[in-house]
Design an enzyme around this catalytic site. Structure first.
Site, PDB file in Angstrom:
ATOM      1  N   ASP A   1       0.839  -1.206   0.000  1.00  0.00           N
ATOM      2  CA  ASP A   1       0.000   0.000   0.000  1.00  0.00           C
ATOM      3  C   ASP A   1       0.875   1.258   0.000  1.00  0.00           C
ATOM      4  O   ASP A   1       2.014   1.217   0.458  1.00  0.00           O
ATOM      5  CB  ASP A   1      -0.830   0.096   1.284  1.00  0.00           C
ATOM      6  CG  ASP A   1      -1.764  -1.061   1.464  1.00  0.00           C
ATOM      7  OD1 ASP A   1      -2.055  -1.730   0.480  1.00  0.00           O
ATOM      8  OD2 ASP A   1      -2.190  -1.255   2.613  1.00  0.00           O
ATOM      9  N   LYS A   2       0.259   2.340  -0.401  1.00  0.00           N
ATOM     10  CA  LYS A   2       0.980   3.623  -0.385  1.00  0.00           C
ATOM     11  C   LYS A   2       1.534   3.920   1.020  1.00  0.00           C
ATOM     12  O   LYS A   2       2.648   4.422   1.175  1.00  0.00           O
ATOM     13  CB  LYS A   2       0.005   4.723  -0.825  1.00  0.00           C
ATOM     14  CG  LYS A   2       0.630   6.085  -0.930  1.00  0.00           C
ATOM     15  CD  LYS A   2      -0.385   7.086  -1.444  1.00  0.00           C
ATOM     16  CE  LYS A   2       0.180   8.489  -1.368  1.00  0.00           C
ATOM     17  NZ  LYS A   2      -0.807   9.509  -1.725  1.00  0.00           N
TER      18      LYS A   2
END
Ligand code: URA
Length: 241
Positions: A101-102
């Protein structure tokens, strides 16, 4: 591998151009001109084009210490991606193996070898991934049992595979999962009524993130490391008698 596929990859030409080269008698295998584009090649056979040996390009294998804030994507119109940390000539030769994920940091693998990546990402191979997690609340006493039993996440048809927990502090754990479901770790703790505030991948299979790699840094994997990823982590190996 078929001869036309080999020539196409080794000479950097299209499959139909490779077939034309073979048809014209410009390709030899083990010293003899071959006209059958579908001929199967044995691993040790030398292929020559116009009398010169040709070989498959070496695939690239990298590890990166992904920083928080970059997308695990090849390209995005609005946001920076992890590939922006690589020179363009290298970025074009790799894909991301198992996204983060970011907001997640840590060990990210990149490779140009689709088969290797598949062994790591495919659910069939159960490749373990270890994360360090900081939680908003202390972990409850029954959390370990619930994670080990598997949790039915909202909107999913099947419960998660058993996850292993090692407690580091009341609100800090290591978790090892063998699936790659979307936002899996964050959703597991959300299902337990908690919230992940920090998520960092430490290891994939038998390969740990190099502690000398600062956030945003990357390096090429050694041959041993490339194999180690596909093996169980040392702590998960059966104990010798
Ligand atoms: N689980 C998550 O929730 N996020 C990741 O980036 C990886 C695993």
């Amino acid at each position: 591998m078929r001869l036309d596929r080999f020539v196409s990859r080794a000479a950097g030409v299209s499959r139909s151009q490779a077939r034309a080269l073979i048809r014209c008698g410009r390709v030899a295998v083990a010293g003899s001109i071959v006209s059958d584009a579908g001929r199967a090649l044995a691993a040790a056979e030398v292929v020559e084009l116009d009398g010169r040996p040709i070989a498959l390009p070496q695939a690239t294998y990298l590890m990166m210490n992904k920083p928080v804030g970059l997308l695990s994507a090849r390209h995005d119109d609005y946001q920076a991606t992890v590939l922006s940390l690589l020179p363009a000539s290298l970025a074009s030769r790799v894909h991301i193996v198992g996204r983060l994920d970011k907001q997640t940091s840590g060990l990210l693998l990149l490779s140009g070898d689709g088969r290797w990546s598949h062994r790591i990402s495919s659910p069939r191979h159960n490749c373990p991934k270890r994360y360090q997690v900081e939680l908003a609340e202390d972990l409850t006493a029954d959390a370990e049992d619930r994670l080990a039993a598997g949790i039915l996440l909202r909107g999913e048809p099947a419960a998660t595979r058993p996850a292993r927990i090692q407690r580091l502090a009341p609100n800090r754990v290591q978790i090892t999962v063998t699936e790659g479901r979307y936002h899996l770790v964050r959703r597991l703790f959300a299902a337990l009524g908690n919230r992940v505030v920090f998520l960092h991948r430490e290891a994939v299979g038998g390969l740990s993130l190099d502690p000398n790699l600062g956030s945003g840094q990357w390096r090429v994997l050694s041959d041993q490391e490339r194999v180690a990823v596909l093996e169980p982590p040392a702590s998960a190996s059966p104990k010798k008698a």
